[in-house]
Design a protein around this motif. Structure first.
Motif, PDB file in Angstrom:
ATOM      1  N   VAL A 308      -1.857  19.619  -1.335  1.00  0.00           N
ATOM      2  CA  VAL A 308      -0.601  20.143  -0.793  1.00  0.00           C
ATOM      3  C   VAL A 308      -0.415  19.702   0.655  1.00  0.00           C
ATOM      4  O   VAL A 308       0.687  19.315   1.074  1.00  0.00           O
ATOM      5  CB  VAL A 308      -0.559  21.682  -0.900  1.00  0.00           C
ATOM      6  N   VAL A 309      -1.498  19.725   1.427  1.00  0.00           N
ATOM      7  CA  VAL A 309      -1.444  19.291   2.828  1.00  0.00           C
ATOM      8  C   VAL A 309      -1.142  17.790   2.903  1.00  0.00           C
ATOM      9  O   VAL A 309      -0.329  17.335   3.716  1.00  0.00           O
ATOM     10  CB  VAL A 309      -2.775  19.616   3.539  1.00  0.00           C
ATOM     11  N   GLY A 310      -1.799  17.018   2.053  1.00  0.00           N
ATOM     12  CA  GLY A 310      -1.550  15.581   2.026  1.00  0.00           C
ATOM     13  C   GLY A 310      -0.129  15.253   1.623  1.00  0.00           C
ATOM     14  O   GLY A 310       0.489  14.313   2.151  1.00  0.00           O
ATOM     15  N   LEU A 311       0.425  16.028   0.697  1.00  0.00           N
ATOM     16  CA  LEU A 311       1.806  15.838   0.261  1.00  0.00           C
ATOM     17  C   LEU A 311       2.777  16.138   1.397  1.00  0.00           C
ATOM     18  O   LEU A 311       3.764  15.413   1.592  1.00  0.00           O
ATOM     19  CB  LEU A 311       2.092  16.742  -0.945  1.00  0.00           C
ATOM     20  N   ARG A 312       2.506  17.191   2.159  1.00  0.00           N
ATOM     21  CA  ARG A 312       3.395  17.522   3.285  1.00  0.00           C
ATOM     22  C   ARG A 312       3.416  16.392   4.313  1.00  0.00           C
ATOM     23  O   ARG A 312       4.482  15.997   4.796  1.00  0.00           O
ATOM     24  CB  ARG A 312       2.947  18.827   3.955  1.00  0.00           C
ATOM     25  N   ALA A 313       2.247  15.837   4.635  1.00  0.00           N
ATOM     26  CA  ALA A 313       2.179  14.735   5.593  1.00  0.00           C
ATOM     27  C   ALA A 313       2.935  13.519   5.070  1.00  0.00           C
ATOM     28  O   ALA A 313       3.629  12.830   5.829  1.00  0.00           O
ATOM     29  CB  ALA A 313       0.721  14.376   5.877  1.00  0.00           C
ATOM     30  N   LEU A 314       2.825  13.249   3.763  1.00  0.00           N
ATOM     31  CA  LEU A 314       3.525  12.103   3.185  1.00  0.00           C
ATOM     32  C   LEU A 314       5.031  12.302   3.241  1.00  0.00           C
ATOM     33  O   LEU A 314       5.780  11.354   3.529  1.00  0.00           O
ATOM     34  CB  LEU A 314       3.080  11.894   1.736  1.00  0.00           C
ATOM     35  N   ARG A 315       5.494  13.517   2.983  1.00  0.00           N
ATOM     36  CA  ARG A 315       6.936  13.784   3.037  1.00  0.00           C
ATOM     37  C   ARG A 315       7.486  13.504   4.437  1.00  0.00           C
ATOM     38  O   ARG A 315       8.560  12.909   4.583  1.00  0.00           O
ATOM     39  CB  ARG A 315       7.214  15.230   2.629  1.00  0.00           C
ATOM     40  N   VAL A 316       6.751  13.939   5.458  1.00  0.00           N
ATOM     41  CA  VAL A 316       7.214  13.699   6.827  1.00  0.00           C
ATOM     42  C   VAL A 316       7.147  12.210   7.144  1.00  0.00           C
ATOM     43  O   VAL A 316       8.058  11.660   7.782  1.00  0.00           O
ATOM     44  CB  VAL A 316       6.382  14.520   7.834  1.00  0.00           C
ATOM     45  N   ALA A 317       6.094  11.528   6.702  1.00  0.00           N
ATOM     46  CA  ALA A 317       5.984  10.082   6.916  1.00  0.00           C
ATOM     47  C   ALA A 317       7.173   9.359   6.283  1.00  0.00           C
ATOM     48  O   ALA A 317       7.721   8.404   6.861  1.00  0.00           O
ATOM     49  CB  ALA A 317       4.663   9.558   6.349  1.00  0.00           C
ATOM     50  N   HIS A 318       7.590   9.796   5.107  1.00  0.00           N
ATOM     51  CA  HIS A 318       8.751   9.190   4.452  1.00  0.00           C
ATOM     52  C   HIS A 318      10.022   9.451   5.246  1.00  0.00           C
ATOM     53  O   HIS A 318      10.895   8.567   5.337  1.00  0.00           O
ATOM     54  CB  HIS A 318       8.888   9.719   3.027  1.00  0.00           C
ATOM     55  N   GLN A 319      10.150  10.650   5.824  1.00  0.00           N
ATOM     56  CA  GLN A 319      11.302  10.925   6.673  1.00  0.00           C
ATOM     57  C   GLN A 319      11.320   9.973   7.864  1.00  0.00           C
ATOM     58  O   GLN A 319      12.382   9.452   8.233  1.00  0.00           O
ATOM     59  CB  GLN A 319      11.258  12.369   7.174  1.00  0.00           C
ATOM     60  N   VAL A 320      10.166   9.761   8.459  1.00  0.00           N
ATOM     61  CA  VAL A 320      10.069   8.848   9.604  1.00  0.00           C
ATOM     62  C   VAL A 320      10.469   7.441   9.178  1.00  0.00           C
ATOM     63  O   VAL A 320      11.244   6.759   9.871  1.00  0.00           O
ATOM     64  CB  VAL A 320       8.636   8.865  10.180  1.00  0.00           C
ATOM     65  N   ARG A 321       9.968   6.980   8.049  1.00  0.00           N
ATOM     66  CA  ARG A 321      10.280   5.636   7.572  1.00  0.00           C
ATOM     67  C   ARG A 321      11.770   5.484   7.294  1.00  0.00           C
ATOM     68  O   ARG A 321      12.377   4.444   7.602  1.00  0.00           O
ATOM     69  CB  ARG A 321       9.467   5.333   6.306  1.00  0.00           C
ATOM     70  N   GLU A 322      12.377   6.508   6.702  1.00  0.00           N
ATOM     71  CA  GLU A 322      13.809   6.453   6.419  1.00  0.00           C
ATOM     72  C   GLU A 322      14.626   6.354   7.701  1.00  0.00           C
ATOM     73  O   GLU A 322      15.604   5.596   7.776  1.00  0.00           O
ATOM     74  CB  GLU A 322      14.227   7.686   5.620  1.00  0.00           C
ATOM     75  N   LYS A 323      14.222   7.114   8.728  1.00  0.00           N
ATOM     76  CA  LYS A 323      14.929   7.054  10.011  1.00  0.00           C
ATOM     77  C   LYS A 323      14.781   5.674  10.647  1.00  0.00           C
ATOM     78  O   LYS A 323      15.735   5.149  11.245  1.00  0.00           O
ATOM     79  CB  LYS A 323      14.379   8.126  10.950  1.00  0.00           C
ATOM     80  N   ILE A 324      13.588   5.098  10.529  1.00  0.00           N
ATOM     81  CA  ILE A 324      13.359   3.764  11.091  1.00  0.00           C
ATOM     82  C   ILE A 324      14.202   2.729  10.363  1.00  0.00           C
ATOM     83  O   ILE A 324      14.858   1.878  10.989  1.00  0.00           O
ATOM     84  CB  ILE A 324      11.866   3.390  11.028  1.00  0.00           C
ATOM     85  N   GLU A 325      14.213   2.776   9.038  1.00  0.00           N
ATOM     86  CA  GLU A 325      15.001   1.817   8.263  1.00  0.00           C
ATOM     87  C   GLU A 325      16.478   1.938   8.611  1.00  0.00           C
ATOM     88  O   GLU A 325      17.184   0.929   8.749  1.00  0.00           O
ATOM     89  CB  GLU A 325      14.786   2.050   6.765  1.00  0.00           C
ATOM     90  N   HIS A 326      16.947   3.168   8.773  1.00  0.00           N
ATOM     91  CA  HIS A 326      18.344   3.381   9.154  1.00  0.00           C
ATOM     92  C   HIS A 326      18.630   2.756  10.510  1.00  0.00           C
ATOM     93  O   HIS A 326      19.662   2.082  10.689  1.00  0.00           O
ATOM     94  CB  HIS A 326      18.667   4.872   9.178  1.00  0.00           C
ATOM     95  N   SER A 327      17.716   2.931  11.471  1.00  0.00           N
ATOM     96  CA  SER A 327      17.933   2.387  12.811  1.00  0.00           C
ATOM     97  C   SER A 327      17.905   0.855  12.786  1.00  0.00           C
ATOM     98  O   SER A 327      18.652   0.198  13.521  1.00  0.00           O
ATOM     99  CB  SER A 327      16.878   2.922  13.781  1.00  0.00           C
TER     100      SER A 327
END
Length: 332
Positions: A308-327
C-alpha cells in the motif's frame, strides 16, 4: 518452512531455521540481494532464478545456491523470495508467489503502471501474504533517526543528484531516483497531498533525466524535490524546517546537521541558535532492508514499506510525470 495461520487477519507464521530465500532476477541489483542473503544469519540462499542462464548460473555458483531458469521453479522450495526483475515484469512474477502464500520482497517501484500495482496489492491482500517494497532509503540509518527527531515539518527540500550511467535508462529519473524521496517525504508529512507541480527535461536519454517537483500538503507543509542523473557529481541531501528548527541529512554519511533555538536569555531578547551534529552509526541500507524483510517473515509482522505504501509513492510519481509531460508539451 513457513506455516501460516488462517485464523489470523495478518498471517502469522512459524519459520524453521534457516529461512529459505530465493532471488528472482540475477542482474546488477539481484546479484547484490543474493550476496546479502548469503551472509545473513539464520538465512539460507536456496536458489537464484534468471532467464539468462549464463548470468543466473554465475550468480548462483558465486553464492552457493542452486540455479533455476524460471521463478516458478522456486515455488515449492522457498519460504520467501526477492523479486528483482524489470519493473514491467513485477506483476507477472510476484502474483504467482503471492497466490502461493510466499512472502515477497519486490524491488521499487512496485510496478510500471498503477493498474499493475493495484493488482499486486490486491493479490497480497487476498492471500493475506507479506509484501514489502524495496524503498531502501527508508532503512538509511540517518532517515530512521530523522523520523525520530522531526516533528511536523513545514518545508522539506531534497536533492538526489548523480552522474550519468547507462543502467536504468529505460525509465525516467522520477521512476528511477525521485521516487525514493517521494516515499520519504510522504512518510515524514502526516497529511494528505493536496497539489503537485513539476518540471523536467530530457538531456541525454529519450526519457526525462532531470526533474523538480513541488508537493503541497493539506496541513500547509511543502516539499521541493529535485532528482538528476546528469549532474557533474553525486549529491544526496534532505533539509527539513519545522517550528523546532532545522535538520539536514546527508544520505551518504548518514549524519544530521542541527540548528535549534537554545534557552532564551533571562534578561530578554532572542534565543541563541545552537548548532550541532547528530552522530548516526551508518549502516548499508540494503543490508538493513533485507534483514528487516527476513525478520518480518520470521515473526509474521507487517513490513515498514508495504505494498500500500509503495502504491501511494507510485501514484504520486505518476502525478509528477504527468505534470512534467504537460510542461514539456506546452513549452514553446
Amino acid at each position: 518452512m513457513v506455516v501460516w495461520s488462517e485464523q489470523h487477519t495478518q498471517r502469522e507464521c512459524m519459520v524453521s531455521e534457516p529461512v529459505r530465500i530465493g532471488v528472482v532476477g540475477a542482474g546488477y541489483l539481484g546479484s547484490i540481494h543474493a550476496n546479502i542473503y548469503s551472509r545473513l544469519s539464520g538465512v539460507k540462499l536456496v536458489a537464484v532464478a534468471d532467464i539468462n542462464p549464463v548470468v543466473g548460473q554465475a550468480v548462483a555458483n558465486k553464492y552457493g545456491a542452486a540455479f533455476a531458469y524460471h521463478g516458478r521453479e522456486l515455488l515449492n522450495r522457498v519460504d520467501a523470495v526477492s523479486i528483482v526483475v524489470p519493473t514491467s515484469s513485477h506483476r507477472e512474477v510476484s502474483e504467482s508467489f503471492l497466490a502461493a502464500g510466499i512472502p515477497v520482497m519486490l524491488e521499487k517501484p512496485i510496478a510500471h503502471t498503477i493498474e499493475d500495482a493495484e493488482a499486486i496489492v490486491r493479490s497480497a491482500e487476498s492471500s493475506r501474504c507479506l509484501l514489502q517494497i524495496g524503498h531502501l532509503e527508508r532503512f538509511n540509518a540517518g532517515v530512521v533517526r530523522l523520523h525520530e527527531e522531526l516533528n511536523r515539518p513545514r518545508f522539506i527540500e531534497v536533492h538526489r543528484l548523480g552522474k550519468f550511467v547507462e543502467r536504468a535508462t529505460d525509465v525516467d529519473v522520477v521512476t528511477d531516483l525521485m521516487i525514493h524521496d517521494i516515499d520519504i517525504v510522504l512518510s515524514l508529512v502526516e497529511s494528505e497531498l493536496s497539489y503537485v507541480s513539476a518540471v523536467g527535461a530530457r538531456i541525454v536519454t529519450d526519457h526525462v533525466d532531470i526533474a523538480n517537483a513541488r508537493l503541497e500538503f493539506a496541513d500547509g507543509a511543502i516539499a521541493n524535490v529535485t532528482a538528476s542523473r546528469v549532474s557533474a557529481k553525486k549529491f544526496r541531501r534532505i533539509r527539513t524546517f519545522s517550528d523546532a528548527g532545522y535538520l539536514g541529512l546527508n544520505f551518504e554519511d548518514q549524519q544530521i546537521d542541527v540548528a535549534r533555538p537554545g534557552p532564551r536569555p533571562a534578561e530578554g531578547g532572542f534565543a541563541p541558535i545552537v548548532t550541532d551534529t547528530i552522530r548516526v552509526d551508518p549502516t548499508p541500507p540494503l543490508d538493513a532492508e533485507l534483514a528487516h524483510f527476513v525478520d518480518c517473515v520470521r515473526q509474521g509482522k507487517p513490513p515498514l514499506v508495504s505494498g500500500v505504501v509503495g502504491l501511494r509513492a507510485l501514484r504520486v510519481a505518476h502525478q509528477v510525470r504527468e505534470k512534467i509531460e504537460h510542461s514539456l508539451y506546452t513549452t514553446p
